[in-house]
Motif scaffolding. Structure first.
Motif, PDB file in Angstrom:
ATOM      1  N   TYR A 156       9.795 -21.103 -47.281  1.00 24.66           N
ATOM      2  CA  TYR A 156       9.078 -19.891 -47.691  1.00 24.66           C
ATOM      3  C   TYR A 156       8.575 -20.037 -49.129  1.00 24.66           C
ATOM      4  O   TYR A 156       7.407 -19.756 -49.429  1.00 24.66           O
ATOM      5  CB  TYR A 156      10.001 -18.675 -47.589  1.00 24.66           C
ATOM      6  CG  TYR A 156       9.337 -17.370 -47.989  1.00 24.66           C
ATOM      7  CD1 TYR A 156       8.461 -16.728 -47.124  1.00 24.66           C
ATOM      8  CD2 TYR A 156       9.586 -16.780 -49.229  1.00 24.66           C
ATOM      9  CE1 TYR A 156       7.840 -15.527 -47.482  1.00 24.66           C
ATOM     10  CE2 TYR A 156       8.983 -15.594 -49.596  1.00 24.66           C
ATOM     11  CZ  TYR A 156       8.111 -14.972 -48.719  1.00 24.66           C
ATOM     12  OH  TYR A 156       7.499 -13.793 -49.083  1.00 24.66           O
ATOM     13  N   LEU A 157       9.440 -20.500 -50.021  1.00 22.25           N
ATOM     14  CA  LEU A 157       9.065 -20.651 -51.421  1.00 22.25           C
ATOM     15  C   LEU A 157       7.997 -21.734 -51.599  1.00 22.25           C
ATOM     16  O   LEU A 157       7.061 -21.582 -52.385  1.00 22.25           O
ATOM     17  CB  LEU A 157      10.299 -20.989 -52.264  1.00 22.25           C
ATOM     18  CG  LEU A 157      11.291 -19.836 -52.466  1.00 22.25           C
ATOM     19  CD1 LEU A 157      12.604 -20.353 -53.037  1.00 22.25           C
ATOM     20  CD2 LEU A 157      10.694 -18.775 -53.378  1.00 22.25           C
ATOM     21  N   ALA A 180      13.404 -14.210 -52.219  1.00 22.66           N
ATOM     22  CA  ALA A 180      13.819 -15.448 -51.560  1.00 22.66           C
ATOM     23  C   ALA A 180      14.851 -16.174 -52.417  1.00 22.66           C
ATOM     24  O   ALA A 180      15.843 -16.726 -51.898  1.00 22.66           O
ATOM     25  CB  ALA A 180      12.611 -16.336 -51.305  1.00 22.66           C
ATOM     26  N   ASN A 181      14.654 -16.179 -53.731  1.00 19.17           N
ATOM     27  CA  ASN A 181      15.646 -16.785 -54.619  1.00 19.17           C
ATOM     28  C   ASN A 181      16.972 -16.029 -54.579  1.00 19.17           C
ATOM     29  O   ASN A 181      18.049 -16.632 -54.635  1.00 19.17           O
ATOM     30  CB  ASN A 181      15.104 -16.839 -56.047  1.00 19.17           C
ATOM     31  CG  ASN A 181      14.157 -18.011 -56.260  1.00 19.17           C
ATOM     32  OD1 ASN A 181      14.509 -19.158 -55.984  1.00 19.17           O
ATOM     33  ND2 ASN A 181      12.954 -17.735 -56.732  1.00 19.17           N
ATOM     34  N   THR A 233      15.241 -14.227 -32.253  1.00 22.59           N
ATOM     35  CA  THR A 233      14.003 -13.456 -32.054  1.00 22.59           C
ATOM     36  C   THR A 233      12.978 -13.786 -33.132  1.00 22.59           C
ATOM     37  O   THR A 233      11.786 -13.962 -32.841  1.00 22.59           O
ATOM     38  CB  THR A 233      14.315 -11.949 -32.072  1.00 22.59           C
ATOM     39  OG1 THR A 233      15.269 -11.643 -31.050  1.00 22.59           O
ATOM     40  CG2 THR A 233      13.048 -11.131 -31.829  1.00 22.59           C
ATOM     41  N   ILE A 234      13.434 -13.890 -34.364  1.00 23.44           N
ATOM     42  CA  ILE A 234      12.526 -14.221 -35.469  1.00 23.44           C
ATOM     43  C   ILE A 234      11.955 -15.623 -35.277  1.00 23.44           C
ATOM     44  O   ILE A 234      10.771 -15.877 -35.528  1.00 23.44           O
ATOM     45  CB  ILE A 234      13.243 -14.088 -36.823  1.00 23.44           C
ATOM     46  CG1 ILE A 234      13.714 -12.644 -37.047  1.00 23.44           C
ATOM     47  CG2 ILE A 234      12.319 -14.500 -37.962  1.00 23.44           C
ATOM     48  CD1 ILE A 234      14.706 -12.485 -38.187  1.00 23.44           C
ATOM     49  N   GLU A 235      12.792 -16.560 -34.826  1.00 22.46           N
ATOM     50  CA  GLU A 235      12.311 -17.924 -34.574  1.00 22.46           C
ATOM     51  C   GLU A 235      11.257 -17.934 -33.475  1.00 22.46           C
ATOM     52  O   GLU A 235      10.256 -18.666 -33.561  1.00 22.46           O
ATOM     53  CB  GLU A 235      13.485 -18.823 -34.196  1.00 22.46           C
ATOM     54  CG  GLU A 235      14.384 -19.168 -35.366  1.00 22.46           C
ATOM     55  CD  GLU A 235      15.541 -20.062 -34.975  1.00 22.46           C
ATOM     56  OE1 GLU A 235      15.804 -21.031 -35.702  1.00 22.46           O
ATOM     57  OE2 GLU A 235      16.187 -19.801 -33.943  1.00 22.46           O
ATOM     58  N   ALA A 236      11.471 -17.133 -32.440  1.00 18.55           N
ATOM     59  CA  ALA A 236      10.469 -17.044 -31.368  1.00 18.55           C
ATOM     60  C   ALA A 236       9.154 -16.504 -31.914  1.00 18.55           C
ATOM     61  O   ALA A 236       8.067 -16.950 -31.514  1.00 18.55           O
ATOM     62  CB  ALA A 236      10.992 -16.153 -30.244  1.00 18.55           C
ATOM     63  N   SER A 237       9.245 -15.548 -32.843  1.00 18.34           N
ATOM     64  CA  SER A 237       8.044 -15.002 -33.476  1.00 18.34           C
ATOM     65  C   SER A 237       7.314 -16.079 -34.271  1.00 18.34           C
ATOM     66  O   SER A 237       6.085 -16.184 -34.236  1.00 18.34           O
ATOM     67  CB  SER A 237       8.423 -13.841 -34.400  1.00 18.34           C
ATOM     68  OG  SER A 237       7.316 -13.381 -35.132  1.00 18.34           O
ATOM     69  N   HIS A 248       9.960 -17.172 -42.257  1.00 16.49           N
ATOM     70  CA  HIS A 248      11.016 -17.990 -42.847  1.00 16.49           C
ATOM     71  C   HIS A 248      11.902 -17.161 -43.773  1.00 16.49           C
ATOM     72  O   HIS A 248      13.117 -17.368 -43.829  1.00 16.49           O
ATOM     73  CB  HIS A 248      10.394 -19.166 -43.612  1.00 16.49           C
ATOM     74  CG  HIS A 248       9.642 -20.102 -42.721  1.00 16.49           C
ATOM     75  ND1 HIS A 248       8.319 -20.431 -42.919  1.00 16.49           N
ATOM     76  CD2 HIS A 248      10.017 -20.751 -41.594  1.00 16.49           C
ATOM     77  CE1 HIS A 248       7.920 -21.259 -41.978  1.00 16.49           C
ATOM     78  NE2 HIS A 248       8.929 -21.465 -41.156  1.00 16.49           N
ATOM     79  N   TYR A 249      11.294 -16.223 -44.497  1.00 13.46           N
ATOM     80  CA  TYR A 249      12.110 -15.345 -45.337  1.00 13.46           C
ATOM     81  C   TYR A 249      13.043 -14.495 -44.472  1.00 13.46           C
ATOM     82  O   TYR A 249      14.219 -14.318 -44.808  1.00 13.46           O
ATOM     83  CB  TYR A 249      11.252 -14.433 -46.209  1.00 13.46           C
ATOM     84  CG  TYR A 249      12.094 -13.389 -46.912  1.00 13.46           C
ATOM     85  CD1 TYR A 249      12.835 -13.717 -48.037  1.00 13.46           C
ATOM     86  CD2 TYR A 249      12.206 -12.090 -46.397  1.00 13.46           C
ATOM     87  CE1 TYR A 249      13.661 -12.786 -48.647  1.00 13.46           C
ATOM     88  CE2 TYR A 249      13.023 -11.159 -47.009  1.00 13.46           C
ATOM     89  CZ  TYR A 249      13.748 -11.503 -48.132  1.00 13.46           C
ATOM     90  OH  TYR A 249      14.579 -10.585 -48.716  1.00 13.46           O
TER      91      TYR A 249
END
Length: 317
Positions: A258-259, A273-274, A220-224, A234-235
């Protein structure tokens, strides 16, 4: 004489208007304390200036100073009893206070919260935020004090008549809260099909996480990301991968992206993220890389306890 007084007053009124505009801008930029410092003396000295009173209430509310916010919003309701948004803000501030006090005190506030929201809904048949507030209120209240799925669905239906996306999201929320996951998923998907906003994707992804379905959450996040092209996505992918120990290579790549593309508009600090990268490397038994990234997280936000706990876990593997 009247003309002379008018000429003298116009610059003063102009200055007051500019000050109010400046405070509104500070609130938009989330400089809440600075806004409070500027607006407080003016609003207290001019308690019939509705905009000043509202801005002061907002400044208090954004800082969770609920008693002070309630006082200002109550004054607004008295000044303009037919303004739906003032009733909505008054009810909202009382509702937030109810979440922070003991159960007995909270119960004493509930009737006033409900009355304020119902009045706002009565005054403005198109007030979306009020209807959302009523949906959530009736779902979260125990039945013995007025909670009801039926009441929530009534306002979800009103939302749907005003905005199909809001109606579908409200019904997804109701059915998720009521432990009917299939119906919840159906309505969250309808919201994506109808509106497809970032919020719609986030609601469905969060739902899948709560249902312990991380693969669906990532999809779902990838579709977003494909639709909205936001670095913050990406985070989110990396977070799910790290938390559930799956699709680790994809999670690592997303966190690195993301970074590499980070800006303050992304919302989540680089430290997090780290931290997620450290979790992924811990899962992969890559201790050196894990320690490198957890140290980066701690260097940026040393007060975050989960970062310290994660470093201990890495060292003890």
């Amino acid at each position: 004489m009247k003309k002379l007084l008018l000429c003298l007053l116009v610059p003063v009124l102009g200055m007051a208007q500019q000050a109010l505009d400046d405070v509104a801008l500070l609130l938009d930029k989330k400089n809440y304390k600075q806004a409070e410092t500027i607006i407080e003396p003016y609003a207290l000295a001019n308690p019939t200036n509705k905009r000043a009173v509202e801005l002061l209430g907002d400044a208090y509310g954004y800082q969770s100073k609920w008693d002070a916010a309630i006082k200002q919003y109550k004054l607004l309701v008295a000044l303009e009893p037919n303004e739906a948004n003032f009733h909505y803000k008054y009810g909202g501030a009382m509702g937030m206070k109810a979440l922070e006090v003991n159960k007995v005190s909270a119960l004493m506030l509930i009737d006033d919260v409900e009355d304020a929201f119902l009045k706002a809904a009565e005054l403005d048949s198109k007030h979306i935020n009020t209807r959302w507030a009523l949906v959530e209120l009736y779902m979260q209240l125990p039945g013995i004090v007025g909670g009801s799925v039926k009441k929530s669905l009534k306002y979800a239906n009103e939302l749907e008549a005003l905005s199909k996306v809001d109606g579908y999201l409200a019904k997804g929320y109701i059915y998720e809260y009521d432990d009917e996951p299939e119906l919840a998923e159906t309505y969250y998907k309808r919201a994506i099909t109808t509106g497809g906003s970032i919020t719609c994707f986030e609601k469905l992804a969060n739902f899948y996480e709560k249902q312990q379905q991380p693969d669906k959450a990532i999809a779902t996040i990838e579709a977003s990301e494909k639709k909205h092209k936001r670095n913050a996505v990406h985070y989110q992918i990396g977070k799910v991968a790290a938390e559930y120990n799956l699709q680790l290579e994809k999670g690592e790549n997303c966190l690195k992206r993301y970074l590499a593309n980070y800006s303050v508009e992304d919302g989540v600090p680089k430290a997090w993220a780290n931290y997620r990268l450290a979790q992924i490397y811990k899962h992969q038994n890559r201790k050196k890389e894990a320690l490198k990234h957890i140290d980066l997280a701690l260097a940026e936000l040393p007060e975050i306890e989960v970062f310290s706990a994660e470093k201990s876990a890495i060292l003890n593997r």
